[in-house]
Design a protein around this motif. Structure first.
Motif, PDB file in Angstrom:
ATOM      1  N   TRP A  13       0.800  -1.211   0.000  1.00 29.76           N
ATOM      2  CA  TRP A  13       0.000   0.000   0.000  1.00 29.76           C
ATOM      3  C   TRP A  13       0.838   1.268   0.000  1.00 29.76           C
ATOM      4  O   TRP A  13       0.335   2.346   0.312  1.00 29.76           O
ATOM      5  N   ILE A  30      -3.163   1.081  -6.756  1.00 29.50           N
ATOM      6  CA  ILE A  30      -4.105   0.140  -6.146  1.00 29.50           C
ATOM      7  C   ILE A  30      -3.487  -1.256  -6.152  1.00 29.50           C
ATOM      8  O   ILE A  30      -3.133  -1.781  -7.215  1.00 29.50           O
ATOM      9  N   PHE A 191      -6.231   7.246  -4.308  1.00 29.03           N
ATOM     10  CA  PHE A 191      -5.682   6.138  -5.080  1.00 29.03           C
ATOM     11  C   PHE A 191      -5.885   6.405  -6.570  1.00 29.03           C
ATOM     12  O   PHE A 191      -6.824   7.091  -6.967  1.00 29.03           O
ATOM     13  N   VAL A 201     -10.571   6.959  -0.596  1.00 25.31           N
ATOM     14  CA  VAL A 201     -10.983   6.091   0.500  1.00 25.31           C
ATOM     15  C   VAL A 201     -10.993   6.931   1.779  1.00 25.31           C
ATOM     16  O   VAL A 201      -9.975   7.555   2.108  1.00 25.31           O
ATOM     17  N   SER A 204      -7.452   5.150   5.500  1.00 22.79           N
ATOM     18  CA  SER A 204      -6.524   4.107   5.078  1.00 22.79           C
ATOM     19  C   SER A 204      -5.352   4.075   6.057  1.00 22.79           C
ATOM     20  O   SER A 204      -4.671   5.080   6.245  1.00 22.79           O
ATOM     21  N   ASN A 227      -8.920  -0.510   5.598  1.00 19.12           N
ATOM     22  CA  ASN A 227      -9.709   0.502   4.898  1.00 19.12           C
ATOM     23  C   ASN A 227     -11.020   0.707   5.638  1.00 19.12           C
ATOM     24  O   ASN A 227     -11.634  -0.264   6.099  1.00 19.12           O
ATOM     25  N   PRO A 231     -15.426   3.680  -0.784  1.00 19.16           N
ATOM     26  CA  PRO A 231     -14.605   4.365  -1.789  1.00 19.16           C
ATOM     27  C   PRO A 231     -15.456   5.213  -2.725  1.00 19.16           C
ATOM     28  O   PRO A 231     -16.565   4.836  -3.093  1.00 19.16           O
ATOM     29  N   LEU A 245      -9.933  -1.717  -2.396  1.00 18.71           N
ATOM     30  CA  LEU A 245     -10.286  -0.460  -1.734  1.00 18.71           C
ATOM     31  C   LEU A 245     -11.510  -0.572  -0.837  1.00 18.71           C
ATOM     32  O   LEU A 245     -11.806   0.367  -0.101  1.00 18.71           O
TER      33      LEU A 245
END
Length: 465
Positions: A13, A30, A191, A201, A204, A227, A231, A245
């Protein structure tokens, strides 16, 4: 050579992609999608640190960039950034970044004078009020504190002028003898997918343990990620929400093994670095220490990963639906790169021509499913289809004059893709003009433009290997 380690880092990530859409100039790739191109990965230097150096080479310390606004098209793509305030001590520093988008201001002033039908004092006063439009301005604050010689804490916040919600980030970094520990969190996190579309998001958070690359070429990583929230698509995207996500907690482990072999290489000698002048012999190294030796080489990396998700899939909203994901998964990945370089990048002209060709296999399981689907007639999901075909990345670099190099990064899909294109076709392209900084050994000022994303910016990049 092209960065092979993207194959592993893209599964976690913390793979940053350069973008002028945020003041920190980064968005996350992603996990589980196609590896980003080398030309699009972000600089290792923080944006606020870049600006403190770049402003010395620009009039009034103002750095331009191009990026369409997410929320207000009237603002235009052109923007100006500058560093205003940067106090520092031996173990702490603070910086403030400001951004201004002039298009809407100029359009509003032009309309004001056109409607007035003449030049009057009142018209000037009304036009001046447009300077107070908050949507024209964005501001960011970043601070870093060194807690010890091996650990640091970074905090940042930014407020886009065309959006009420601010963006906060936190990063804690600790270096061990053979490993790095990183804790990162963002509210919200931005993202970017393989199509150039942006997703947000709400929350995160990730904790990661990464080994240093050993002499044997072995490297491994462990990570936990969470998460929270649904999203949101920020740019026009037709398709499902990427499963990575969606809300939940994931635990991931991966390893990779990397090796390289030279077919031929012209080693740098003391004679190469010395130049005779009227004042005697002077030491003059290559413009870039990475590009000092002509050579031809092949390198490769392969690895595997396993991942477990905890938490249910989030339902889709509106026209965008959510894809399901497996609670436990495992996969293999790999990259092979061939490099050929002529020239030592020392002379003023014609001393550097280089080509990197990197073949990426993002998901061995998706490729196997694609092969079997031909015989049993089953179709793949959109995510599996997007990573089932190998990708070919080509990087061409050509010296223009002195430290100036023109570079083209391109990515080709060798089969069908989620965009329903068949056969060999280009997926992405980035043009850049680089000015190598000899005093930094392997640093450069890079001005790039992405026709696909309609974005461009100026960056300072250091030690990209």
């Amino acid at each position: 050579m092209a960065n092979l380690r993207s194959a592993m880092d893209s599964g976690f990530w913390d793979q940053n992609v350069s973008t002028p859409r945020t003041l920190d100039a980064t968005a996350r790739s992603i996990p589980g999608q196609v590896f980003p191109m080398d030309g699009s990965t972000a600089s290792r230097a923080l944006r606020i640190q870049q600006l403190s150096l770049l402003r010395n080479g620009f009039p009034l310390g103002i750095i331009p960039s191009l990026s369409p606004s997410f929320h207000n098209k009237d603002l235009g793509s052109f923007s100006l950034q500058s560093l205003f305030f940067q106090p520092a001590t031996s173990n702490w520093w603070l910086g403030t970044v400001g951004q201004f988008r002039p298009k809407k201001l100029f359009s509003s002033i032009k309309t004001e004078f056109s409607n007035a039908g003449g030049v009057e004092l009142r018209t000037f006063k009304e036009a001046a009020k447009h300077l107070l439009d908050k949507s024209l301005y964005s501001i960011g604050l970043c601070t870093q504190l060194s807690l010890s010689p091996s650990s640091s804490l970074l905090l940042s916040t930014e407020r886009p002028g065309d959006k009420k919600q601010s963006r906060q980030k936190l990063m804690y970094y600790h270096e061990l003898p053979d490993h790095d520990i990183t804790l990162e969190a963002a509210w919200p996190e931005l993202f970017i997918d393989q199509k150039g579309g942006y997703w947000e998001v709400p929350e995160s958070v990730s904790l990661d343990l990464s080994s240093h690359v050993s002499e044997s070429g072995l490297r491994y990583r462990f990570g936990v990620h969470k998460n929270s929230g649904h999203p949101k698509a920020l740019s026009a995207i037709n398709g499902d929400i990427p499963s990575a996500l969606m809300p939940g907690i994931s635990a991931k482990a991966a390893f990779s093994y990397e090796r390289s072999k030279d077919f031929w290489r012209q080693k740098e000698t003391k004679k190469d670095t010395m130049v005779k002048t009227e004042r005697g012999w002077l030491w003059r190294p290559s413009y870039d220490s990475r590009l000092k030796e002509p050579h031809s080489a092949i390198s490769g990396l392969f690895g595997g990963s396993c991942e477990a998700w905890f938490g249910g899939n989030s339902p889709g909203n509106g026209d965008i639906s959510a894809t399901t994901r497996s609670p436990v998964s495992a996969d293999l990945f790999g990259s092979v790169n061939y490099t050929i370089q002529h020239g030592k990048f020392r002379s003023l002209y014609g001393d550097l021509s280089r080509l990197d060709a990197r073949l990426d296999l993002c998901s061995a399981s998706a490729l196997a499913k694609k092969v079997f689907s031909v015989f049993n007639g089953h179709s793949l999901s959109s995510e599996e289809s997007s990573v089932s075909s190998p990708r070919l990345n080509l990087i061409l670099q050509q010296q223009v004059a002195g430290p100036i190099v023109f570079r083209v990064d391109s990515r080709f899909c060798l089969g069908s893709s989620s965009s329903e294109k068949q056969g060999l076709h280009m997926e992405d392209l980035v043009y850049s003009l680089n000015y190598s900084l000899r005093l930094l050994r392997s640093g450069k000022v890079m001005a790039w433009y992405s026709p696909k994303r309609k974005e461009g910016m100026v960056e300072l990049r250091l030690f990209e290997f």
